[in-house]
Design a protein around this motif. Structure first.
Motif, PDB file in Angstrom:
ATOM      1  N   ARG A   1       0.841  -1.200   0.000  1.00 15.46           N
ATOM      2  CA  ARG A   1       0.000   0.000   0.000  1.00 15.46           C
ATOM      3  C   ARG A   1       0.881   1.257   0.000  1.00 15.46           C
ATOM      4  N   LEU A   2       1.934   1.235   0.818  1.00 16.59           N
ATOM      5  CA  LEU A   2       2.815   2.410   0.884  1.00 16.59           C
ATOM      6  C   LEU A   2       3.539   2.635  -0.436  1.00 16.59           C
ATOM      7  N   ALA A   3       3.955   1.557  -1.074  1.00 15.80           N
ATOM      8  CA  ALA A   3       4.653   1.711  -2.363  1.00 15.80           C
ATOM      9  C   ALA A   3       3.712   2.365  -3.384  1.00 15.80           C
ATOM     10  N   ARG A   4       2.434   1.986  -3.337  1.00 16.19           N
ATOM     11  CA  ARG A   4       1.457   2.616  -4.255  1.00 16.19           C
ATOM     12  C   ARG A   4       1.293   4.103  -3.927  1.00 16.19           C
ATOM     13  N   LEU A   5       1.191   4.391  -2.637  1.00 15.62           N
ATOM     14  CA  LEU A   5       1.050   5.803  -2.221  1.00 15.62           C
ATOM     15  C   LEU A   5       2.290   6.607  -2.584  1.00 15.62           C
ATOM     16  N   ARG A   6       3.445   5.982  -2.374  1.00 17.56           N
ATOM     17  CA  ARG A   6       4.710   6.655  -2.729  1.00 17.56           C
ATOM     18  C   ARG A   6       4.718   6.993  -4.212  1.00 17.56           C
TER      19      ARG A   6
ATOM     20  N   PRO B   1       9.986   1.601   0.153  1.00 22.03           N
ATOM     21  CA  PRO B   1       8.603   1.753  -0.309  1.00 22.03           C
ATOM     22  C   PRO B   1       7.888   2.969   0.262  1.00 22.03           C
ATOM     23  N   ASN B   2       8.449   3.551   1.318  1.00 16.98           N
ATOM     24  CA  ASN B   2       7.771   4.700   1.958  1.00 16.98           C
ATOM     25  C   ASN B   2       8.450   6.027   1.640  1.00 16.98           C
ATOM     26  N   HIS B   3       9.374   6.029   0.703  1.00 15.80           N
ATOM     27  CA  HIS B   3      10.297   7.157   0.579  1.00 15.80           C
ATOM     28  C   HIS B   3      10.202   7.837  -0.786  1.00 15.80           C
ATOM     29  N   ALA B   4       9.957   9.150  -0.762  1.00 14.18           N
ATOM     30  CA  ALA B   4       9.970   9.946  -1.992  1.00 14.18           C
ATOM     31  C   ALA B   4      10.890  11.135  -1.752  1.00 14.18           C
ATOM     32  N   SER B   5      11.728  11.458  -2.724  1.00 13.07           N
ATOM     33  CA  SER B   5      12.634  12.592  -2.530  1.00 13.07           C
ATOM     34  C   SER B   5      12.872  13.293  -3.854  1.00 13.07           C
ATOM     35  N   PHE B   6      13.089  14.584  -3.742  1.00 13.69           N
ATOM     36  CA  PHE B   6      13.119  15.434  -4.948  1.00 13.69           C
ATOM     37  C   PHE B   6      14.146  16.539  -4.788  1.00 13.69           C
ATOM     38  N   VAL B   7      14.508  17.146  -5.927  1.00  9.60           N
ATOM     39  CA  VAL B   7      15.172  18.451  -5.898  1.00  9.60           C
ATOM     40  C   VAL B   7      14.372  19.403  -6.788  1.00  9.60           C
ATOM     41  N   PHE B   8      14.222  20.624  -6.321  1.00  8.90           N
ATOM     42  CA  PHE B   8      13.471  21.654  -7.043  1.00  8.90           C
ATOM     43  C   PHE B   8      14.438  22.764  -7.410  1.00  8.90           C
ATOM     44  N   GLN B   9      14.402  23.187  -8.653  1.00  9.12           N
ATOM     45  CA  GLN B   9      15.296  24.271  -9.042  1.00  9.12           C
ATOM     46  C   GLN B   9      14.789  25.602  -8.472  1.00  9.12           C
TER      47      GLN B   9
ATOM     48  N   THR C   1       8.544  11.219   3.650  1.00  5.42           N
ATOM     49  CA  THR C   1       8.386   9.797   3.977  1.00  5.42           C
ATOM     50  C   THR C   1       6.981   9.534   4.494  1.00  5.42           C
ATOM     51  N   LEU C   2       6.510   8.336   4.175  1.00  5.50           N
ATOM     52  CA  LEU C   2       5.175   7.915   4.592  1.00  5.50           C
ATOM     53  C   LEU C   2       5.339   6.888   5.711  1.00  5.50           C
ATOM     54  N   GLY C   3       4.364   6.820   6.590  1.00  2.00           N
ATOM     55  CA  GLY C   3       4.400   5.826   7.659  1.00  2.00           C
ATOM     56  C   GLY C   3       3.221   4.878   7.539  1.00  2.00           C
ATOM     57  N   TYR C   4       3.162   3.902   8.452  1.00  2.00           N
ATOM     58  CA  TYR C   4       2.087   2.909   8.396  1.00  2.00           C
ATOM     59  C   TYR C   4       0.711   3.588   8.423  1.00  2.00           C
ATOM     60  N   ALA C   5       0.629   4.776   9.053  1.00  2.92           N
ATOM     61  CA  ALA C   5      -0.678   5.413   9.236  1.00  2.92           C
ATOM     62  C   ALA C   5      -1.033   6.388   8.114  1.00  2.92           C
ATOM     63  N   THR C   6      -0.101   6.639   7.192  1.00  5.17           N
ATOM     64  CA  THR C   6      -0.364   7.648   6.156  1.00  5.17           C
ATOM     65  C   THR C   6      -1.481   7.186   5.216  1.00  5.17           C
ATOM     66  N   THR C   7      -2.385   8.111   4.907  1.00  5.56           N
ATOM     67  CA  THR C   7      -3.532   7.750   4.049  1.00  5.56           C
ATOM     68  C   THR C   7      -3.397   8.406   2.668  1.00  5.56           C
ATOM     69  N   GLU C   8      -4.202   7.889   1.741  1.00  2.78           N
ATOM     70  CA  GLU C   8      -4.230   8.456   0.393  1.00  2.78           C
ATOM     71  C   GLU C   8      -4.713   9.915   0.444  1.00  2.78           C
TER      72      GLU C   8
ATOM     73  N   PHE D   1       2.525  19.751   7.258  1.00  2.00           N
ATOM     74  CA  PHE D   1       3.250  18.584   6.755  1.00  2.00           C
ATOM     75  C   PHE D   1       4.680  18.575   7.286  1.00  2.00           C
ATOM     76  N   ALA D   2       5.080  17.448   7.844  1.00  6.78           N
ATOM     77  CA  ALA D   2       6.421  17.308   8.414  1.00  6.78           C
ATOM     78  C   ALA D   2       7.304  16.591   7.401  1.00  6.78           C
ATOM     79  N   VAL D   3       8.205  17.350   6.791  1.00  6.82           N
ATOM     80  CA  VAL D   3       9.103  16.782   5.774  1.00  6.82           C
ATOM     81  C   VAL D   3      10.535  17.116   6.167  1.00  6.82           C
ATOM     82  N   SER D   4      11.500  16.674   5.378  1.00  5.62           N
ATOM     83  CA  SER D   4      12.871  17.069   5.696  1.00  5.62           C
ATOM     84  C   SER D   4      13.631  17.398   4.423  1.00  5.62           C
ATOM     85  N   THR D   5      14.802  17.979   4.630  1.00  5.33           N
ATOM     86  CA  THR D   5      15.638  18.363   3.500  1.00  5.33           C
ATOM     87  C   THR D   5      17.065  17.922   3.782  1.00  5.33           C
ATOM     88  N   GLY D   6      17.807  17.651   2.727  1.00  2.69           N
ATOM     89  CA  GLY D   6      19.200  17.256   2.915  1.00  2.69           C
ATOM     90  C   GLY D   6      20.115  18.462   3.000  1.00  2.69           C
TER      91      GLY D   6
END
Ligand code: PLP
Length: 366
Positions: free
Chosen positions: A245-250, A275-283, A335-342, A299-304
């Motif tokens: 499910r998480l891979a589909r949501l990702r 499967p729970n991880h999406a990461s991007f760079v934006f110009q 990142t998504l967790g077990y509780a993250t919904t569509e 939304f709680a996200v992070s940056t490198g």
């Protein structure tokens, strides 16, 4: 965990009844961790963090090799977490070890052929992470471990990011050492674990009493170990339910971001990733400003990218993958967790384009 802060407060090293009761709980927790990764109980050392587990693995093996006069070459990758990267740097700068840092491709992946070429007669240890925290890429750890095993060289993997999202088996991975951290699989913060295969030459970098069979002296956090084992049992029970499910949501998240936001790139491997991880760079974006804009939206996200004195510093991991500093400072990890919904993923996709536009405008005007 609660009883171990109260009526079962005993120190697992004490010989009296309170201590023995705590020791029994610790033994049970250790057995749970061992069983979860295909190890024996005696091969699990509790630590105070994943960082500490990685430190003990690298220093413990390096110091043992130094004492036995057995070589001084370490190999690691260009995309390791600081817990490994900074430890390896210190072993090089202050303890005279020679270090090979393996390059990665544009997806952040190490090529096992590069490992093969880097191995030397005096190589003491190879350390390559299982799953990358910034870009989610899964490394070919099993192959790398097999190459090391063929040549009798020790192999360590930082598996901190993995346990909630994939099964881990130390034999299948050909790992001699493996680091874990409880808070990455719904356990308490401040508990790490190090697997040290029986017979691995290891000199404890921390000295003190005989706790953890001398491998990590210091009174063990019994409540933390009990909570860790409970979390691990939960993860083992529920992982299969969530991963597909998480891979589909990702994928929904990744495709949504790439469709709705201009000038964006996915970072990390498109398929060989957590499967729970999406990461991007934006110009034209700095990651911290985007993080704050999304925080305001809930939304709680992070940056490198780290912002020191107003100047965003690009992530070394993204630079190693070939991104320019201009792109790399605009990094975002979701990142998504077990509780993250569509519905939550869709809500995120609704607010992101506007947040990116605002941050871009602010940066262009600055
Ligand atoms: N290794 C990786 C890949 C991580 O992602 C982290 C934490 O984010 C660590 C090590 C450090 O673990 P801890 O936070 O328990 O010190």
């Amino acid at each position: 965990m609660l009883p171990y802060f109260g009526e079962r407060f005993g120190n697992a090293s004490s010989l009296h009844a309170f201590g023995r009761r705590a020791a029994a709980a610790l033994d049970e927790a250790r057995a749970t961790v061992a069983c979860a990764i295909g190890a024996r109980s005696g091969e699990i050392v509790f630590t105070a963090s994943g960082t500490e587990a990685n430190n003990l693995a690298l220093r413990g093996v390096a110091f043992a090799a130094r004492r036995q006069g057995k070589g001084q070459h370490l190999i690691t990758s260009a995309v390791e977490h600081q817990a490994v990267a900074a430890t390896v740097s210190q072993l090089r700068e202050w303890f005279g070890f020679e270090v090979t840092i393996l390059p990665v491709d544009r997806f952040g992946m190490v090529d096992p052929d590069d490992v093969r070429r880097a191995l030397r007669r005096d190589t003491v240890l190879v350390s390559v992470m299982l799953a990358n925290n910034e870009v989610g890429t899964l490394q070919p750890v099993r192959e790398i471990g097999a190459l090391c095993r063929e040549r009798g060289i020790l192999f360590h993997t930082d598996a901190v990011q993995a346990p909630a999202y994939m099964p881990i088996d130390v034999s299948a991975l050909n790992a001699d050492l493996l680091a874990l951290s409880a808070h990455k699989f719904y356990g308490p913060k401040g508990v790490g674990m190090l697997y040290i295969r029986e017979g691995t030459p290891y000199m404890p970098p921390i000295t003190g009493g005989g706790h953890e069979r001398g491998r990590r002296p210091g009174t063990v956090n019994v409540a933390g170990a009990v909570g860790t084992a409970a979390a691990l049992r939960m993860v083992q029970r529920e992982q299969e339910l969530h991963v597909a499910r998480l891979a589909r949501l990702r994928d929904r998240l990744i495709n949504g971001v790439l469709e709705r936001v201009p000038e964006v790139q996915l970072t990390g491997h498109p398929t060989q990733r957590l499967p729970n991880h999406a990461s991007f760079v934006f110009q034209g974006v700095d990651g911290e400003s985007l993080l704050m804009a999304l925080d305001v939206e809930g939304f709680a996200v992070s940056t490198g990218s780290a912002c020191s004195s107003g100047n965003p510093e690009p992530s070394p991991v993204l630079l190693a993958m070939g991104f320019t500093p201009e792109w790399a400072i605009g990094s975002l990890r979701v990142t998504l967790g077990y509780a993250t919904t569509e519905a939550e993923v869709d809500a995120f996709l609704d607010v992101l384009p506007e947040c990116v536009t605002r941050v871009r405008l602010a940066l262009a005007e600055a």
